[in-house]
Design a protein around this motif. Structure first.
Motif, PDB file in Angstrom:
ATOM      1  N   LEU A   1       0.836  -1.205   0.000  1.00  0.00           N
ATOM      2  CA  LEU A   1       0.000   0.000   0.000  1.00  0.00           C
ATOM      3  C   LEU A   1       0.871   1.254   0.000  1.00  0.00           C
ATOM      4  N   LEU A   2       1.913   1.258   0.818  1.00  0.00           N
ATOM      5  CA  LEU A   2       2.787   2.421   0.923  1.00  0.00           C
ATOM      6  C   LEU A   2       3.519   2.679  -0.392  1.00  0.00           C
ATOM      7  N   ARG A   3       4.007   1.626  -1.013  1.00  0.00           N
ATOM      8  CA  ARG A   3       4.715   1.796  -2.289  1.00  0.00           C
ATOM      9  C   ARG A   3       3.806   2.370  -3.364  1.00  0.00           C
ATOM     10  N   ALA A   4       2.558   1.955  -3.346  1.00  0.00           N
ATOM     11  CA  ALA A   4       1.644   2.371  -4.402  1.00  0.00           C
ATOM     12  C   ALA A   4       1.085   3.777  -4.205  1.00  0.00           C
ATOM     13  N   TRP A   5       0.888   4.200  -2.934  1.00  0.00           N
ATOM     14  CA  TRP A   5       0.101   5.406  -2.715  1.00  0.00           C
ATOM     15  C   TRP A   5       0.686   6.399  -1.717  1.00  0.00           C
ATOM     16  N   GLU A   6       1.933   6.245  -1.320  1.00  0.00           N
ATOM     17  CA  GLU A   6       2.474   7.106  -0.269  1.00  0.00           C
ATOM     18  C   GLU A   6       2.409   8.596  -0.616  1.00  0.00           C
ATOM     19  N   ASN A   7       2.660   8.955  -1.841  1.00  0.00           N
ATOM     20  CA  ASN A   7       2.731  10.373  -2.220  1.00  0.00           C
ATOM     21  C   ASN A   7       1.551  10.811  -3.075  1.00  0.00           C
ATOM     22  N   ASP A   8       0.451  10.100  -2.974  1.00  0.00           N
ATOM     23  CA  ASP A   8      -0.707  10.421  -3.803  1.00  0.00           C
ATOM     24  C   ASP A   8      -1.504  11.581  -3.197  1.00  0.00           C
ATOM     25  N   SER A   9      -2.128  12.381  -4.043  1.00  0.00           N
ATOM     26  CA  SER A   9      -2.899  13.534  -3.574  1.00  0.00           C
ATOM     27  C   SER A   9      -4.324  13.182  -3.188  1.00  0.00           C
ATOM     28  N   GLU A  10      -4.842  12.020  -3.634  1.00  0.00           N
ATOM     29  CA  GLU A  10      -6.225  11.628  -3.341  1.00  0.00           C
ATOM     30  C   GLU A  10      -6.315  10.529  -2.284  1.00  0.00           C
ATOM     31  N   ILE A  11      -5.364   9.618  -2.309  1.00  0.00           N
ATOM     32  CA  ILE A  11      -5.347   8.512  -1.358  1.00  0.00           C
ATOM     33  C   ILE A  11      -4.222   8.772  -0.357  1.00  0.00           C
ATOM     34  N   SER A  12      -4.592   9.131   0.861  1.00  0.00           N
ATOM     35  CA  SER A  12      -3.607   9.511   1.884  1.00  0.00           C
ATOM     36  C   SER A  12      -3.165   8.284   2.676  1.00  0.00           C
ATOM     37  N   VAL A  13      -1.895   7.964   2.620  1.00  0.00           N
ATOM     38  CA  VAL A  13      -1.336   6.831   3.351  1.00  0.00           C
ATOM     39  C   VAL A  13      -0.232   7.358   4.272  1.00  0.00           C
TER      40      VAL A  13
END
Length: 331
Positions: free
Chosen positions: A167-179
């Motif tokens: 999950l962290l690799r896929a979405w850590e820096n995403d603007s819509e999905i906050s991880v």
């Protein structure tokens, strides 16, 4: 159920060497594993308790397994069904794993546990019960409409499993999905209230209090925990108020969440608000709250019929009473 369901609790004294593990707490439970203490406390104060084992539907083993490894206590009604009409409650995973060497308990007794996974050999689906892991919260749940939730999805927690690493690799820096895996930039409740979806991602175990947190704050749960036997799955239609996403589909999260129409999400959110009452503990139980839902799951698992204790020696007949129980099926 309210009229006929009866539970016999094996006696335990306040001066017992293991009283700290047997007696219900005399204060309001709190913390991550409060569900176990709440259930024990409320059960002991309820009208479901009977002191007559002959009228009991089920027998409660009132112990905390981690503290009773050396207890030689005798449970005299066990042999009537091989334990099929007995149950115990454990929220911490130690309670379930402690039964790995107790095959008869694991296979026969009803295990009411938070760590309810089909993948683990100690949990038997349809016989055992998933206890919801609920962090107690004061006051009424907040009412934040779906239109006021600006963030698509949110997760915060330790990166303590391969699934969370993915999950962290896929979405850590995403603007819509906050991880998040460290200190949150905003308070935890605020993050839940501002998100449309809240991610429940498997850590050491399939269970955490995140699902109940999401439900309390009106954030639609997205469950990414393969083999999780969800709480109250015999009663609630989880598809109507949550999403279950396979681990391998983590890279497709945005596509999956954005794939719902506004009408579908609104209906899911409205259904979520309807089920919130089922995930609340109260010191004075209310109809359809977590206490009654767990009891109803147990009530559904009654699988016994009484028959006379014929053919037993007089000593055994005096020991067990005038009737026994024969197993028809456990759940």
């Amino acid at each position: 159920m309210n009229r006929s369901f009866k539970i016999y609790v094996y006696p335990h004294r306040r001066d017992d060497p293991f009283a700290h593990a047997l007696l219900p707490v005399d204060f309001e439970p709190g913390g991550n594993y409060a569900s176990e203490s709440y259930f024990k406390k409320l059960l002991m104060e309820s009208h479901f308790i009977t002191k007559d084992p002959s009228e009991a539907s089920l027998f409660f083993l009132p112990f905390s397994i981690a503290r009773l490894r050396h207890d030689q206590r005798n449970y005299p009604y066990w042999d009537r069904t091989g334990g099929a009409d007995h149950f115990y409650v454990a929220c911490h995973s130690t309670g379930r794993s402690a039964m790995d060497r107790a095959e008869e308990v694991k296979l026969n007794a009803i295990q009411v546990v938070c760590s309810a996974s089909y993948f683990l050999s100690g949990y038997v689906a349809h016989k055992d019960v998933c206890l919801p892991q609920i962090w107690p919260r004061k006051g009424n749940p907040p009412s934040i409409r779906s239109s006021q939730r600006s963030k698509l999805a949110f997760f915060a927690g330790s990166i303590n499993s391969p699934v969370r690493e993915m999950l962290l690799r896929a979405w850590e820096n995403d603007s819509e999905i906050s991880v998040h895996h460290g200190r949150l930039p905003t308070p935890y409740p605020e993050a839940l209230l501002s998100s449309k979806f809240c991610l429940h991602v498997k850590g050491f175990e399939v269970n955490t209090a995140r699902i109940a947190d999401a439900i309390f704050y009106g954030c639609v749960p997205v469950i990414i925990a393969n083999h999780y036997d969800l709480p109250f799955s015999d009663i609630l239609n989880w598809k109507s108020f949550s999403l279950v996403v396979a681990t391998l589909d983590i890279p497709l999260l945005r596509e999956i969440l954005r794939g719902l129409t506004s009408e579908e999400y609104l209906q899911m959110h409205e259904n979520l608000l309807k089920v919130r009452k089922h995930f609340r503990w109260h010191l004075n139980p209310q109809d359809y709250d977590a206490f009654h839902m767990v009891l109803y799951e147990l009530w559904l698992r009654q699988g016994v019929v009484r028959f006379p204790l014929t053919g037993l020696p007089d000593s055994d007949r005096r020991r067990y009473g005038n009737s026994s129980v024969g197993l028809l099926g456990a759940g």
